[in-house]
Design an enzyme around this catalytic site. Structure first.
Site, PDB file in Angstrom:
ATOM      1  N   ASP A   1       4.198  -4.507   2.424  1.00 52.02           N
ATOM      2  CA  ASP A   1       2.999  -5.297   2.139  1.00 52.02           C
ATOM      3  C   ASP A   1       2.914  -6.360   3.225  1.00 52.02           C
ATOM      4  O   ASP A   1       3.664  -7.333   3.199  1.00 52.02           O
ATOM      5  CB  ASP A   1       3.107  -5.968   0.766  1.00 52.02           C
ATOM      6  CG  ASP A   1       3.000  -4.973  -0.379  1.00 52.02           C
ATOM      7  OD1 ASP A   1       1.899  -4.434  -0.567  1.00 52.02           O
ATOM      8  OD2 ASP A   1       4.009  -4.741  -1.065  1.00 52.02           O
TER       9      ASP A   1
ATOM     10  N   ARG B   1       5.909  -9.555   4.481  1.00 51.10           N
ATOM     11  CA  ARG B   1       7.353  -9.323   4.305  1.00 51.10           C
ATOM     12  C   ARG B   1       8.149  -9.627   5.578  1.00 51.10           C
ATOM     13  O   ARG B   1       9.328  -9.936   5.517  1.00 51.10           O
ATOM     14  CB  ARG B   1       7.608  -7.863   3.898  1.00 51.10           C
ATOM     15  CG  ARG B   1       6.816  -7.379   2.704  1.00 51.10           C
ATOM     16  CD  ARG B   1       7.135  -8.123   1.438  1.00 51.10           C
ATOM     17  NE  ARG B   1       6.399  -7.578   0.307  1.00 51.10           N
ATOM     18  CZ  ARG B   1       5.935  -8.290  -0.704  1.00 51.10           C
ATOM     19  NH1 ARG B   1       6.134  -9.591  -0.743  1.00 51.10           N
ATOM     20  NH2 ARG B   1       5.279  -7.709  -1.690  1.00 51.10           N
TER      21      ARG B   1
ATOM     22  N   ARG C   1      -6.490 -14.191  -0.560  1.00 51.31           N
ATOM     23  CA  ARG C   1      -6.229 -12.831  -0.084  1.00 51.31           C
ATOM     24  C   ARG C   1      -7.507 -12.029   0.166  1.00 51.31           C
ATOM     25  O   ARG C   1      -7.425 -10.888   0.646  1.00 51.31           O
ATOM     26  CB  ARG C   1      -5.347 -12.089  -1.096  1.00 51.31           C
ATOM     27  CG  ARG C   1      -3.966 -12.680  -1.238  1.00 51.31           C
ATOM     28  CD  ARG C   1      -3.216 -12.083  -2.418  1.00 51.31           C
ATOM     29  NE  ARG C   1      -2.871 -10.687  -2.195  1.00 51.31           N
ATOM     30  CZ  ARG C   1      -2.416  -9.876  -3.145  1.00 51.31           C
ATOM     31  NH1 ARG C   1      -2.294 -10.322  -4.390  1.00 51.31           N
ATOM     32  NH2 ARG C   1      -2.105  -8.622  -2.865  1.00 51.31           N
TER      33      ARG C   1
ATOM     34  N   LYS D   1      -7.047  -1.974  -1.160  1.00 56.11           N
ATOM     35  CA  LYS D   1      -6.593  -2.334  -2.504  1.00 56.11           C
ATOM     36  C   LYS D   1      -7.386  -3.529  -3.036  1.00 56.11           C
ATOM     37  O   LYS D   1      -7.941  -4.295  -2.252  1.00 56.11           O
ATOM     38  CB  LYS D   1      -5.086  -2.605  -2.500  1.00 56.11           C
ATOM     39  CG  LYS D   1      -4.612  -3.777  -1.612  1.00 56.11           C
ATOM     40  CD  LYS D   1      -3.092  -3.830  -1.582  1.00 56.11           C
ATOM     41  CE  LYS D   1      -2.606  -5.075  -0.875  1.00 56.11           C
ATOM     42  NZ  LYS D   1      -1.149  -5.120  -0.721  1.00 56.11           N
TER      43      LYS D   1
ATOM     44  N   HIS E   1       1.283  -7.802 -12.599  1.00 58.50           N
ATOM     45  CA  HIS E   1       2.743  -7.793 -12.454  1.00 58.50           C
ATOM     46  C   HIS E   1       3.392  -8.139 -13.802  1.00 58.50           C
ATOM     47  O   HIS E   1       4.467  -7.639 -14.132  1.00 58.50           O
ATOM     48  CB  HIS E   1       3.206  -8.834 -11.424  1.00 58.50           C
ATOM     49  CG  HIS E   1       2.939  -8.455 -10.014  1.00 58.50           C
ATOM     50  ND1 HIS E   1       1.714  -8.624  -9.424  1.00 58.50           N
ATOM     51  CD2 HIS E   1       3.734  -7.899  -9.070  1.00 58.50           C
ATOM     52  CE1 HIS E   1       1.771  -8.209  -8.171  1.00 58.50           C
ATOM     53  NE2 HIS E   1       2.990  -7.765  -7.926  1.00 58.50           N
TER      54      HIS E   1
ATOM     55  N   ASP F   1      -0.573   1.303  -7.580  1.00 61.57           N
ATOM     56  CA  ASP F   1       0.178   0.067  -7.425  1.00 61.57           C
ATOM     57  C   ASP F   1       1.534   0.333  -8.089  1.00 61.57           C
ATOM     58  O   ASP F   1       1.725   1.371  -8.735  1.00 61.57           O
ATOM     59  CB  ASP F   1      -0.567  -1.088  -8.090  1.00 61.57           C
ATOM     60  CG  ASP F   1      -0.256  -2.433  -7.447  1.00 61.57           C
ATOM     61  OD1 ASP F   1       0.781  -2.544  -6.767  1.00 61.57           O
ATOM     62  OD2 ASP F   1      -1.047  -3.377  -7.628  1.00 61.57           O
TER      63      ASP F   1
END
Length: 367
Positions: free
Chosen positions: A106, A114, A179, A209, A222, A290
Site C-alpha cells: 500500500d 509502507r 486520501r 479502491k 478494519h 480488501d
C-alpha cells in the site's frame, strides 16, 4: 480462445481416466493458489522458508508486504531497508514458477506509505489531497518518482490509487486522512489516470479502491460492520466507469450498501461485483478484495463461508494480509484446501476458478 483450450483439456482429462482426474485437481489447485495474495512474516525468503515453499507448492499468485510487525513492534515484518527489500523480492520471485509473482504494497502517499524514510526510502510522498493542488507536471513527477522507487526494489503491484470521493467531512478513514483527490469524479479520475500512467512507465500494476465507494462512510471496515446505505451517492461509481478500460485491478471494500445488495457487503456480493462493476460499469479486469481478515468480514463470516461468497461474487484475487490479528493468521494450505473442498462439494463452480485464472494471467502479461 483460452477458455476453449481449458474446456478441451478438461474433456481430454476426463476421457483418459482416474489418473487424469488427479491431474485435473492439481490444475484446479494451481488456479486457486493464483487467486490468493497473502501476508507473511519475514525479511527474507530462502528456499526452505514457509513462504517460499507455499509459492512453489501452491503456485501462490501474490504476497503483500508490510513494515509494521503486529507480533513484535520492535522488529520489522517485511521491510527494514532498501537493500533488504530488493533482496527479498528477488528471493520471492525465484520461488515462483513464472517469475511473475505479484508483490504488493500500500503506497499511496501521506499517512499510507509502507516504504518510509527510516528504512532508507524517500518516504515523503504527499497525500492525495495535497497532490490535487499541484500542477500537472508536479503530479506526474511525484508519481513517477514513487513508481521508480517501487520498481527499484522489485515491487510490481501498488494497491493504489484511492478513487473514493471526498464527500463526507465526518469520514475519518478517507476524508480525514486526505486520501482522496477531491469530490469531483472527473477530477479524481484524471489524477488517478496520471498515477496509473506513472506506474505503468516503470512496470508497476495498480488498483483502484475502494469499490463501490468508501468516501461517504462513517465507520472503519478494519474494525467492524460499516453500513453506507443512507450516505452513499451514485456518483461514487463514476471514477470506476471513467477508468474501466485503464484500470489494472479494482479493490472491493467491505462496506454494506443496501442500495446495491440488501444481504451482503460489497466484497461478498454478486450483485455489486458481477452485476454492477462488471455488467453495468463495463469493467472486465481483475477484482481484488480488501483484506478479508478485517473486522467487517471476520466478525460475521467464517473462513469457509467467506471464501465461498467471495469467489461466487466474482472476485479474482482474495487478500489475506495476516496483519490485523496475530492470533488469527491463516496458512496458504488451509485456504487452498478449503476452496478445493468447496469445489468438490459443488458450492464453487470450476468455471469460476477458470475465469479468475484467465483474468489473472492476462493481468500478469502486463508485467
Amino acid at each position: 480462445m483460452v477458455k476453449k483450450v481449458w474446456f478441451v483439456c478438461f474433456l481430454l482429462l476426463a476421457w483418459i481416466g482416474s489418473s487424469a482426474d488427479e491431474i485435473k485437481q492439481k490444475a484446479l489447485s494451481g488456479m486457486v493458489g493464483q487467486m490468493l495474495m497473502v501476508g507473511f512474516h519475514g525479511t527474507s525468503a530462502p528456499k526452505d522458508s514457509q513462504i517460499c515453499r507455499d509459492i512453489g507448492t501452491y503456485h501462490l499468485g501474490g504476497v503483500i508486504l508490510f513494515d509494521y510487525n503486529p507480533v513484535d513492534k520492535n522488529k520489522p515484518k517485511n521491510i527494514s531497508s532498501r537493500a533488504q527489500v530488493a533482496k527479498l523480492t528477488k528471493e520471492l520471485q525465484a520461488c515462483s514458477r513464472d517469475g511473475k509473482l505479484l508483490i504488493a504494497v500500500d503506497q499511496e502517499g501521506g499517512r499510507v506509505q509502507r516504504l518510509k524514510s527510516r528504512y532508507g526510502f524517500y518516504g515523503q510522498y504527499p497525500k492525495a489531497e495535497d497532490v490535487s493542488r499541484m500542477s500537472s507536471a508536479q503530479v506526474k513527477a511525484t508519481y513517477e518518482k514513487m513508481a521508480k522507487e517501487l520498481k527499484s526494489v522489485g515491487i510490481n503491484f501498488d494497491l493504489a490509487p484511492v478513487v473514493d470521493l471526498a464527500i463526507n467531512p465526518k469520514n475519518h478513514v478517507i476524508y480525514g486522512l486526505g486520501r482522496s483527490f477531491g469530490k469531483d469524479p472527473k477530477e479524481v479520475a484524471a489524477f488517478s489516470s496520471t498515477f496509473i500512467d506513472a506506474m505503468h512507465r516503470y512496470g508497476v500494476l495498480t488498483s483502484l479502491k475502494h469499490f463501490p465507494g468508501h468516501g461517504s462512510s462513517l465507520g472503519d471496515t478494519h474494525k467492524g460492520f460499516v453500513d453506507v446505505t443512507n450516505l452513499w451517492q451514485p456518483e461514487e461509481l463514476e471514477p470506476y466507469r471513467l477508468l474501466a478500460e485503464k484500470a489494472d485491478t479494482v479493490m472491493v471494500a467491505h462496506v454494506f450498501n443496501r442500495k446495491l445488495d440488501s444481504r451482503y457487503p460489497a466484497s461478498l456480493s454478486f450483485e455489486t461485483i458481477t452485476k454492477k462493476l462488471r455488467w453495468h460499469l463495463g469493467y472486465h479486469g481483475v477484482v481484488i478484495t480488501d483484506d478479508l481478515q478485517m473486522g467487517a468480514i471476520s466478525k460475521k463470516y467464517g473462513l469457509k463461508n467467506t471464501l465461498k461468497l467471495a469467489i461466487n461474487a466474482g472476485n479474482d484475487i482474495l487478500l489475506f494480509g495476516n496483519q490485523l490479528d496475530p492470533a488469527k493468521t491463516v496458512s496458504t494450505k488451509e485456504l487452498v484446501d478449503t476452496v478445493m473442498g468447496l469445489v468438490k462439494s459443488g458450492e464453487i463452480k470450476e468455471e469460476s476458478l477458470i475465469k479468475a485464472h484467465q483474468r489473472i494471467e492476462k493481468l500478469k502479461e502486463r508485467l
